[in-house]
Write a protein that holds these residues in place. Structure first.
Motif, PDB file in Angstrom:
ATOM      1  N   ARG A  19       0.832  -1.209   0.000  1.00 14.97           N
ATOM      2  CA  ARG A  19       0.000   0.000   0.000  1.00 14.97           C
ATOM      3  C   ARG A  19       0.870   1.263   0.000  1.00 14.97           C
ATOM      4  O   ARG A  19       0.631   2.200  -0.769  1.00 14.97           O
ATOM      5  N   THR A  20       1.896   1.287   0.830  1.00 14.59           N
ATOM      6  CA  THR A  20       2.782   2.448   0.925  1.00 14.59           C
ATOM      7  C   THR A  20       3.500   2.681  -0.396  1.00 14.59           C
ATOM      8  O   THR A  20       3.648   3.827  -0.842  1.00 14.59           O
ATOM      9  N   LEU A  21       3.932   1.607  -1.050  1.00 11.50           N
ATOM     10  CA  LEU A  21       4.609   1.739  -2.346  1.00 11.50           C
ATOM     11  C   LEU A  21       3.659   2.300  -3.402  1.00 11.50           C
ATOM     12  O   LEU A  21       4.028   3.201  -4.160  1.00 11.50           O
ATOM     13  N   ILE A  22       2.439   1.791  -3.439  1.00 12.22           N
ATOM     14  CA  ILE A  22       1.468   2.302  -4.410  1.00 12.22           C
ATOM     15  C   ILE A  22       1.218   3.790  -4.161  1.00 12.22           C
ATOM     16  O   ILE A  22       1.231   4.597  -5.092  1.00 12.22           O
ATOM     17  N   GLU A  23       0.998   4.153  -2.899  1.00 12.18           N
ATOM     18  CA  GLU A  23       0.752   5.564  -2.575  1.00 12.18           C
ATOM     19  C   GLU A  23       1.936   6.438  -2.961  1.00 12.18           C
ATOM     20  O   GLU A  23       1.762   7.542  -3.486  1.00 12.18           O
ATOM     21  N   HIS A  24       3.144   5.952  -2.732  1.00 13.78           N
ATOM     22  CA  HIS A  24       4.351   6.698  -3.118  1.00 13.78           C
ATOM     23  C   HIS A  24       4.399   6.867  -4.641  1.00 13.78           C
ATOM     24  O   HIS A  24       4.679   7.961  -5.139  1.00 13.78           O
ATOM     25  N   CYS A  25       4.108   5.810  -5.359  1.00 12.67           N
ATOM     26  CA  CYS A  25       4.167   5.856  -6.827  1.00 12.67           C
ATOM     27  C   CYS A  25       3.077   6.751  -7.418  1.00 12.67           C
ATOM     28  O   CYS A  25       3.236   7.251  -8.541  1.00 12.67           O
ATOM     29  N   GLN A  26       2.013   6.984  -6.678  1.00 12.28           N
ATOM     30  CA  GLN A  26       0.967   7.893  -7.161  1.00 12.28           C
ATOM     31  C   GLN A  26       1.478   9.327  -7.302  1.00 12.28           C
ATOM     32  O   GLN A  26       0.854  10.133  -7.979  1.00 12.28           O
ATOM     33  N   LEU A  83      -4.763   0.339  -5.934  1.00 15.89           N
ATOM     34  CA  LEU A  83      -4.835   0.572  -4.491  1.00 15.89           C
ATOM     35  C   LEU A  83      -6.172   0.099  -3.932  1.00 15.89           C
ATOM     36  O   LEU A  83      -6.220  -0.539  -2.870  1.00 15.89           O
ATOM     37  N   ALA A  84      -7.250   0.372  -4.627  1.00 19.75           N
ATOM     38  CA  ALA A  84      -8.573  -0.071  -4.173  1.00 19.75           C
ATOM     39  C   ALA A  84      -8.635  -1.601  -4.128  1.00 19.75           C
ATOM     40  O   ALA A  84      -9.150  -2.189  -3.159  1.00 19.75           O
ATOM     41  N   VAL A  85      -8.098  -2.255  -5.147  1.00 17.94           N
ATOM     42  CA  VAL A  85      -8.064  -3.727  -5.169  1.00 17.94           C
ATOM     43  C   VAL A  85      -7.202  -4.234  -4.010  1.00 17.94           C
ATOM     44  O   VAL A  85      -7.576  -5.177  -3.308  1.00 17.94           O
ATOM     45  N   TRP A  86      -6.049  -3.599  -3.819  1.00 12.17           N
ATOM     46  CA  TRP A  86      -5.132  -4.037  -2.753  1.00 12.17           C
ATOM     47  C   TRP A  86      -5.788  -3.909  -1.384  1.00 12.17           C
ATOM     48  O   TRP A  86      -5.644  -4.792  -0.530  1.00 12.17           O
ATOM     49  N   LEU A 125       4.479 -18.330   2.657  1.00 11.58           N
ATOM     50  CA  LEU A 125       5.879 -17.958   2.423  1.00 11.58           C
ATOM     51  C   LEU A 125       6.060 -17.347   1.044  1.00 11.58           C
ATOM     52  O   LEU A 125       6.732 -16.320   0.881  1.00 11.58           O
ATOM     53  N   GLU A 126       5.442 -17.940   0.053  1.00 17.76           N
ATOM     54  CA  GLU A 126       5.554 -17.431  -1.317  1.00 17.76           C
ATOM     55  C   GLU A 126       4.987 -16.021  -1.432  1.00 17.76           C
ATOM     56  O   GLU A 126       5.541 -15.166  -2.109  1.00 17.76           O
ATOM     57  N   ALA A 127       3.873 -15.764  -0.752  1.00 14.66           N
ATOM     58  CA  ALA A 127       3.276 -14.421  -0.795  1.00 14.66           C
ATOM     59  C   ALA A 127       4.242 -13.385  -0.239  1.00 14.66           C
ATOM     60  O   ALA A 127       4.435 -12.313  -0.837  1.00 14.66           O
ATOM     61  N   ILE A 128       4.863 -13.687   0.878  1.00 14.39           N
ATOM     62  CA  ILE A 128       5.791 -12.739   1.503  1.00 14.39           C
ATOM     63  C   ILE A 128       7.024 -12.551   0.635  1.00 14.39           C
ATOM     64  O   ILE A 128       7.444 -11.423   0.345  1.00 14.39           O
ATOM     65  N   GLN A 129       7.628 -13.645   0.189  1.00 13.86           N
ATOM     66  CA  GLN A 129       8.847 -13.547  -0.614  1.00 13.86           C
ATOM     67  C   GLN A 129       8.576 -12.821  -1.923  1.00 13.86           C
ATOM     68  O   GLN A 129       9.344 -11.953  -2.329  1.00 13.86           O
ATOM     69  N   HIS A 130       7.496 -13.170  -2.582  1.00 14.01           N
ATOM     70  CA  HIS A 130       7.171 -12.579  -3.879  1.00 14.01           C
ATOM     71  C   HIS A 130       6.941 -11.075  -3.745  1.00 14.01           C
ATOM     72  O   HIS A 130       7.449 -10.283  -4.537  1.00 14.01           O
ATOM     73  N   GLY A 131       6.169 -10.674  -2.743  1.00 14.55           N
ATOM     74  CA  GLY A 131       5.916  -9.252  -2.530  1.00 14.55           C
ATOM     75  C   GLY A 131       7.196  -8.478  -2.260  1.00 14.55           C
ATOM     76  O   GLY A 131       7.437  -7.414  -2.848  1.00 14.55           O
ATOM     77  N   ASN A 132       8.049  -9.020  -1.375  1.00 19.51           N
ATOM     78  CA  ASN A 132       9.320  -8.348  -1.076  1.00 19.51           C
ATOM     79  C   ASN A 132      10.179  -8.214  -2.321  1.00 19.51           C
ATOM     80  O   ASN A 132      10.773  -7.163  -2.575  1.00 19.51           O
ATOM     81  N   ASP A 133      10.264  -9.278  -3.092  1.00 20.45           N
ATOM     82  CA  ASP A 133      11.107  -9.297  -4.283  1.00 20.45           C
ATOM     83  C   ASP A 133      10.701  -8.198  -5.265  1.00 20.45           C
ATOM     84  O   ASP A 133      11.530  -7.409  -5.714  1.00 20.45           O
ATOM     85  N   HIS A 134       9.424  -8.120  -5.565  1.00 24.58           N
ATOM     86  CA  HIS A 134       8.990  -7.172  -6.590  1.00 24.58           C
ATOM     87  C   HIS A 134       8.847  -5.739  -6.067  1.00 24.58           C
ATOM     88  O   HIS A 134       9.025  -4.795  -6.837  1.00 24.58           O
ATOM     89  N   ARG A 135       8.578  -5.567  -4.790  1.00 24.25           N
ATOM     90  CA  ARG A 135       8.648  -4.204  -4.236  1.00 24.25           C
ATOM     91  C   ARG A 135      10.072  -3.689  -4.336  1.00 24.25           C
ATOM     92  O   ARG A 135      10.303  -2.516  -4.654  1.00 24.25           O
ATOM     93  N   THR A 136      11.037  -4.572  -4.120  1.00 25.40           N
ATOM     94  CA  THR A 136      12.441  -4.196  -4.266  1.00 25.40           C
ATOM     95  C   THR A 136      12.740  -3.815  -5.707  1.00 25.40           C
ATOM     96  O   THR A 136      13.492  -2.864  -5.961  1.00 25.40           O
ATOM     97  N   HIS A 137      12.160  -4.518  -6.673  1.00 26.38           N
ATOM     98  CA  HIS A 137      12.348  -4.147  -8.080  1.00 26.38           C
ATOM     99  C   HIS A 137      11.910  -2.705  -8.323  1.00 26.38           C
ATOM    100  O   HIS A 137      12.627  -1.931  -8.962  1.00 26.38           O
ATOM    101  N   VAL A 138      10.726  -2.351  -7.822  1.00 20.56           N
ATOM    102  CA  VAL A 138      10.227  -0.988  -8.020  1.00 20.56           C
ATOM    103  C   VAL A 138      11.176   0.016  -7.375  1.00 20.56           C
ATOM    104  O   VAL A 138      11.531   1.034  -7.979  1.00 20.56           O
ATOM    105  N   CYS A 139      11.608  -0.265  -6.154  1.00 20.41           N
ATOM    106  CA  CYS A 139      12.529   0.653  -5.478  1.00 20.41           C
ATOM    107  C   CYS A 139      13.870   0.747  -6.210  1.00 20.41           C
ATOM    108  O   CYS A 139      14.473   1.827  -6.263  1.00 20.41           O
ATOM    109  N   SER A 140      14.320  -0.348  -6.805  1.00 15.56           N
ATOM    110  CA  SER A 140      15.554  -0.315  -7.594  1.00 15.56           C
ATOM    111  C   SER A 140      15.407   0.587  -8.809  1.00 15.56           C
ATOM    112  O   SER A 140      16.314   1.357  -9.138  1.00 15.56           O
ATOM    113  N   VAL A 141      14.264   0.496  -9.478  1.00 19.62           N
ATOM    114  CA  VAL A 141      13.997   1.360 -10.634  1.00 19.62           C
ATOM    115  C   VAL A 141      13.998   2.821 -10.191  1.00 19.62           C
ATOM    116  O   VAL A 141      14.613   3.682 -10.833  1.00 19.62           O
TER     117      VAL A 141
END
Length: 172
Positions: A19-26, A83-86, A125-141
């Motif tokens: 949620r915080t990442l989506i709000e930041h990207c807005q 964000l609404a879906v999330w 476990l997959e939900a947590i790992q997957h979310g962390n991985d791709h949030r990191t991708h956005v922050c890397s970009v």
């Protein structure tokens, strides 16, 4: 504050961080949202879409229920829509976690993976790992392009919950 399990706290971080990442990207321009870099999933909105789509698939594996608004990587959503879906998805996670270990999940075999009984912890476990991985991708970009990065670490989450008191407000 009611007692919360460690697993619930970990998922609250997952919910908060996305949620915080989506709000930041807005706050970004369309040109900034289109940025990407090698080694990441891709542009920012498609990456966030992927986070939510995979999260929905994992929830469906746990519950057998599809999301009210289905998101796939082929869809085009605005950040406001995502964000609404999330936010609705967060409630689904809370309901799943409230069931505790009574939720019994068997994953059917799917090439290259074998069938897995007792798969609830694996899916969580997959939900947590997957979310962390791709949030990191956005922050890397964002970082690679000189844009501000939202800190999504456990410390920032903990502070957002009010569990951490700033040092300057502690009694001497």
């Amino acid at each position: 504050m009611p007692a919360v399990s460690d697993l619930e706290i970990i998922f609250e971080h997952h919910i908060w961080a996305t949620r915080t990442l989506i709000e930041h990207c807005q706050t970004l321009t369309p040109e900034q949202l289109a940025l990407s870099m090698p080694g990441t999933y891709g542009a920012i909105v498609p990456t966030i879409t992927h986070i939510i789509a995979e999260d929905q698939r994992l929830l469906e594996r746990l519950t057998g229920e599809r999301a009210e608004v289905s998101v796939t990587e082929d869809d085009t959503f605005t950040l406001e829509e995502l964000l609404a879906v999330w936010n609705r998805q967060a409630e689904r996670w809370r309901k799943v976690l409230a069931q505790g270990e009574t939720l019994d999940v068997t994953l059917p075999a799917r090439d290259p993976w074998p069938a897995v009984t007792g798969a609830r912890p694996l899916v969580l476990l997959e939900a947590i790992q997957h979310g962390n991985d791709h949030r990191t991708h956005v922050c890397s970009v964002l970082g690679a392009n000189g844009l501000p990065i939202e800190f999504l670490c456990g410390w920032a989450f903990w502070r957002s919950t009010g569990r951490v008191t700033p040092a300057d407000s502690l009694p001497a």
